[in-house]
Every structure is written in structure tokens, then in C-alpha cells.
Design a protein around this motif. Structure first.
Motif, short mmCIF file in Angstrom:
data_model
loop_
_atom_site.label_atom_id
_atom_site.label_comp_id
_atom_site.label_asym_id
_atom_site.label_seq_id
_atom_site.Cartn_x
_atom_site.Cartn_y
_atom_site.Cartn_z
N ALA A 1 8.24 5.28 8.43
CA ALA A 1 8.90 5.08 9.73
C ALA A 1 8.24 3.94 10.51
O ALA A 1 8.91 3.12 11.16
CB ALA A 1 8.86 6.37 10.53
N SER A 2 6.91 3.87 10.44
CA SER A 2 6.16 2.83 11.15
C SER A 2 6.46 1.44 10.58
O SER A 2 6.65 0.47 11.32
CB SER A 2 4.66 3.12 11.08
N ILE A 3 6.52 1.37 9.24
CA ILE A 3 6.84 0.10 8.59
C ILE A 3 8.27 -0.32 8.92
O ILE A 3 8.54 -1.51 9.19
CB ILE A 3 6.62 0.19 7.07
N SER A 4 9.18 0.63 8.93
CA SER A 4 10.57 0.33 9.28
C SER A 4 10.67 -0.20 10.71
O SER A 4 11.43 -1.14 10.99
CB SER A 4 11.44 1.58 9.14
N ALA A 5 9.89 0.37 11.62
CA ALA A 5 9.87 -0.09 13.01
C ALA A 5 9.31 -1.52 13.08
O ALA A 5 9.81 -2.36 13.84
CB ALA A 5 9.04 0.85 13.87
N ALA A 6 8.28 -1.77 12.27
CA ALA A 6 7.70 -3.11 12.24
C ALA A 6 8.71 -4.12 11.69
O ALA A 6 8.79 -5.27 12.17
CB ALA A 6 6.44 -3.11 11.38
N GLN B 1 0.83 -1.20 0.00
CA GLN B 1 0.00 0.00 0.00
C GLN B 1 0.87 1.26 0.00
O GLN B 1 0.55 2.25 -0.70
CB GLN B 1 -0.91 0.00 1.22
N TYR B 2 1.98 1.22 0.74
CA TYR B 2 2.90 2.36 0.78
C TYR B 2 3.46 2.63 -0.63
O TYR B 2 3.49 3.79 -1.07
CB TYR B 2 4.03 2.07 1.76
N ASP B 3 3.90 1.60 -1.33
CA ASP B 3 4.45 1.78 -2.68
C ASP B 3 3.40 2.37 -3.62
O ASP B 3 3.71 3.26 -4.44
CB ASP B 3 4.93 0.43 -3.24
N THR B 4 2.16 1.89 -3.49
CA THR B 4 1.07 2.42 -4.32
C THR B 4 0.84 3.90 -4.03
O THR B 4 0.70 4.73 -4.95
CB THR B 4 -0.23 1.63 -4.06
N ASN B 5 0.83 4.24 -2.73
CA ASN B 5 0.61 5.63 -2.33
C ASN B 5 1.75 6.54 -2.77
O ASN B 5 1.53 7.70 -3.15
CB ASN B 5 0.42 5.72 -0.82
N VAL B 6 3.00 6.04 -2.73
CA VAL B 6 4.15 6.83 -3.18
C VAL B 6 4.05 7.12 -4.67
O VAL B 6 4.28 8.26 -5.12
CB VAL B 6 5.47 6.08 -2.86
N LYS B 7 3.68 6.10 -5.45
CA LYS B 7 3.54 6.30 -6.90
C LYS B 7 2.44 7.31 -7.21
O LYS B 7 2.60 8.19 -8.07
CB LYS B 7 3.23 4.97 -7.58
N ARG C 1 -0.08 14.68 2.66
CA ARG C 1 0.06 13.30 2.18
C ARG C 1 1.53 12.84 2.25
O ARG C 1 1.82 11.70 2.62
CB ARG C 1 -0.46 13.18 0.76
N SER C 2 2.43 13.73 1.92
CA SER C 2 3.85 13.40 1.98
C SER C 2 4.29 13.12 3.42
O SER C 2 5.02 12.16 3.69
CB SER C 2 4.68 14.55 1.39
N ASN C 3 3.83 13.97 4.34
CA ASN C 3 4.16 13.76 5.76
C ASN C 3 3.59 12.44 6.28
O ASN C 3 4.24 11.73 7.07
CB ASN C 3 3.64 14.93 6.60
N GLN C 4 2.38 12.12 5.82
CA GLN C 4 1.76 10.87 6.25
C GLN C 4 2.56 9.67 5.73
O GLN C 4 2.75 8.68 6.44
CB GLN C 4 0.31 10.79 5.74
N LEU C 5 3.03 9.80 4.47
CA LEU C 5 3.84 8.70 3.92
C LEU C 5 5.16 8.56 4.68
O LEU C 5 5.65 7.44 4.88
CB LEU C 5 4.10 8.95 2.44
N ASP C 6 5.75 9.68 5.10
CA ASP C 6 6.97 9.61 5.92
C ASP C 6 6.69 8.86 7.23
O ASP C 6 7.50 8.03 7.68
CB ASP C 6 7.48 11.02 6.24
#
Length: 334
Positions: free
Chosen positions: A292-297, A243-249, A283-288
């Protein structure tokens, strides 16, 4: 009269002597195994480690008699593998009773203290079973199978008994007699009374088994829990990353569109420009934050995986410590 008395006395003594001889002959005939066992016990000089086993098991005199009558040995892997043949690959054995001898594998892992005592007691029960009369075995079989029926929810026991059905056909009740006597608490009064002939405190042996079995089951439970966590974490990370990759694109495309409109005068007012720019920044801040949350996971997953590997290594070490076959034999050369 005096001669007649002496003759009568001699006849009586001769009759008594004949009776004693016949009685002795009958005793020898019907107690050959006991006599053989007694001679073996008299001649057997148990090593200190074997004596310690007997003391820890807390056999009665009768139980110790049958234990020593089998001249028990505690073997390292080389001798044990010569004396005890494994029936199935992947199913290590800890002891065997064969040709009126008991052999016990020397388990040195201190986490499994008590395992040799339970093994020795188990194999002694086989020797006792072998010495039972047919009527005694029949009676015991009824009691044992009734006890087994009550333990139907014990999946581990069923798995073991299925193993014995495969590898030792016809010995189901024999194996059940050994397992029930050394591992199962709270038996029927009839069974408890029977085993009391051989154990001063049968529960002591049962506790040994429960203690080392808890080491295995505790690690397995921990491993299963960690594995479940890894599956859940992994699935979550994969879904969130997708979902993150989709949102970044999508954000990249929207930013490119925004910049093109800004460069080509596509906004009707500064207010419209600022509003859309603020939305893109949000949206950019949310993706950041998502990143960070995914990296922590992922960090949590890696730490959990490291713990899982550690527990798996501990299980492997435990399994190796009870496996007498340490490595495959080399291929013979021609």
C-alpha cells in the motif's frame, strides 16, 4: 571717406560670409552622420506601437533621437526572419540592428511584457556605439570590461558573451555595452553617468528585464526541483519494489514449507504451530502495508510527473513565444 567706409563694411561682411561658409562646410564634413540621422528623424513617422515602446523605455530626448533615427520596426515572424538572420540553431534572437535599422520581434505572450522594450533599448545602444569616436569606445571598453569582471559569477551572462564571441567576432565590447546598459543594475558612477544621456530612468529598463527573466528562471527552478523529486522518488520506488518482490517470494516459500509441515505432522505441539503461523501472518500483514505504501508512492510519482510535464509545457510555450521560426521550411521540390 564714405566710400572707404562702405568698402570696409563690404569687405568685413564678405569675410564673415566666407567664415560662415567655411564653418558650415566643416560642420557638414565632420557631422555627416548626425545630419543624416536628423533628416531621418524628421521624415520618420513611427507607428503607435513603436511610439509606445519609446514611451515605456523612457528615453531622454537624445536616446529617443537615436532610437527613431534607426526607423525601428516591430515585425511578425515572417518579416522578422527576413530582416534578422539567426546565427545559431536553437538560439532564437529577439531583435537586430543592421544597416542602420532596428527590427524587433513582436512577442505577444503577456507573461513576457517588457521584453520588446529591453530589446529596443539594447539595439539602440548598438546604434549609439557605432556613432562613438574611437577614443570614446576605448574609454568605454575599459569601463565595461571592469564591470564585466565584477560579474564573473553570473553564469548566464558569461554564456551569452561566449555566444557573441562565436557569432560576432570583434563585437564583444559592443554587445557588452548594450547588455550592461539595459540589464545590469548598480554600475560604476562613470557608466551610470554615460547611460544617463540616453535613459531618464535606466533602472526601469533593467526592471523589465528582471521581471521577464524571473518568469523563465522561476519555471526552470520549478522544473529542476520536480525533476530532482522524480529521481529520488523513482529510485526509492525501484529499491522498495525490488525488496518487496524478494520478500513476497520468501514469504511464499515459507508459507509453502509451513503448510507442508502442517500436513505431514511436522509440528511437535499446537503452540509451535500457532507461533509460526502468527509470525507468517505478521509478515504477510507487513507486506500488505508495504504494498500500500509503495502504491501511494507511485501515485505521488505520477502526480509529480504530471506536474513536471505541465511545467515543461509552459517552458516550451514560453520558448516558442520568443522564437520567430515557428516551423521548418518544406523541402523544395525538383
Amino acid at each position: 571717406m564714405s566710400g572707404k567706409k562702405h568698402n570696409g563694411t563690404r569687405a568685413l561682411l564678405a569675410g564673415l560670409f566666407s567664415f560662415v561658409l567655411v564653418g558650415t562646410a566643416l560642420f557638414l564634413l565632420f557631422n555627416q552622420q548626425y545630419i543624416k540621422d536628423q533628416i531621418t528623424v524628421w521624415s520618420f513617422k513611427p507607428p503607435a506601437k513603436v511610439q509606445n515602446l519609446e514611451k515605456n523605455i523612457n528615453f531622454t530626448n537624445k536616446g529617443a533621437f537615436y532610437f527613431y533615427a534607426q526607423q525601428p520596426e516591430i515585425n511578425g515572424s515572417t518579416d522578422f526572419n527576413k530582416n534578422c538572420q539567426r546565427q545559431e540553431v536553437g538560439n532564437p534572437i529577439l531583435g537586430c540592428y543592421i544597416a542602420s535599422r532596428i527590427y524587433i520581434f513582436d512577442v505577444t505572450n503577456t507573461q513576457l511584457n517588457g521584453i520588446e522594450e529591453v530589446t529596443a533599448a539594447h539595439e539602440t545602444m548598438h546604434a549609439i556605439w557605432e556613432r562613438m569616436t574611437m577614443s570614446e569606445r576605448t574609454r568605454m571598453s575599459v569601463l565595461l570590461e571592469a564591470a564585466y569582471a565584477k560579474l564573473g559569477s553570473n553564469a548566464n551572462l558569461k554564456q551569452r558573451m561566449d555566444y557573441y564571441k562565436r557569432t560576432e567576432p570583434g563585437q564583444f565590447d559592443n554587445e557588452l555595452f548594450a547588455i550592461v546598459g539595459t540589464e545590469i543594475p548598480n554600475l560604476s558612477p562613470e557608466l551610470e553617468a554615460y547611460y544617463k544621456q540616453y535613459f531618464n530612468d535606466r533602472q526601469k529598463v533593467v526592471d523589465y528585464q528582471a521581471k521577464y527573466a524571473a518568469v523563465f528562471s522561476g519555471l526552470k527552478s520549478q522544473s529542476d526541483s520536480l525533476y530532482t523529486q522524480l529521481k529520488t522518488l523513482g529510485a526509492s520506488i525501484e529499491a522498495r519494489s525490488t525488496q518487496y518482490d524478494t520478500n513476497v517470494k520468501q514469504l511464499s516459500a515459507d508459507i509453502a514449507s509451513f503448510n507442508a509441515r502442517a500436513n505431514n505432522g511436522g509440528f511437535s505441539s499446537m503452540n509451535e504451530f500457532n507461533t509460526e503461523r502468527a509470525a507468517l501472518l505478521k509478515r504477510s500483514n507487513q507486506l500488505d502495508a508495504d504494498r500500500a505504501s509503495i502504491s501511494a508512492a507511485i501515485d505521488t510519482y505520477n502526480a509529480t510527473y504530471a506536474e513536471y510535464q505541465k511545467v515543461s509545457s509552459e517552458i516550451e510555450a514560453l520558448n516558442k513565444s520568443i522564437d520567430s521560426i515557428k516551423e521548418l521550411q518544406p523541402t523544395p521540390s525538383v
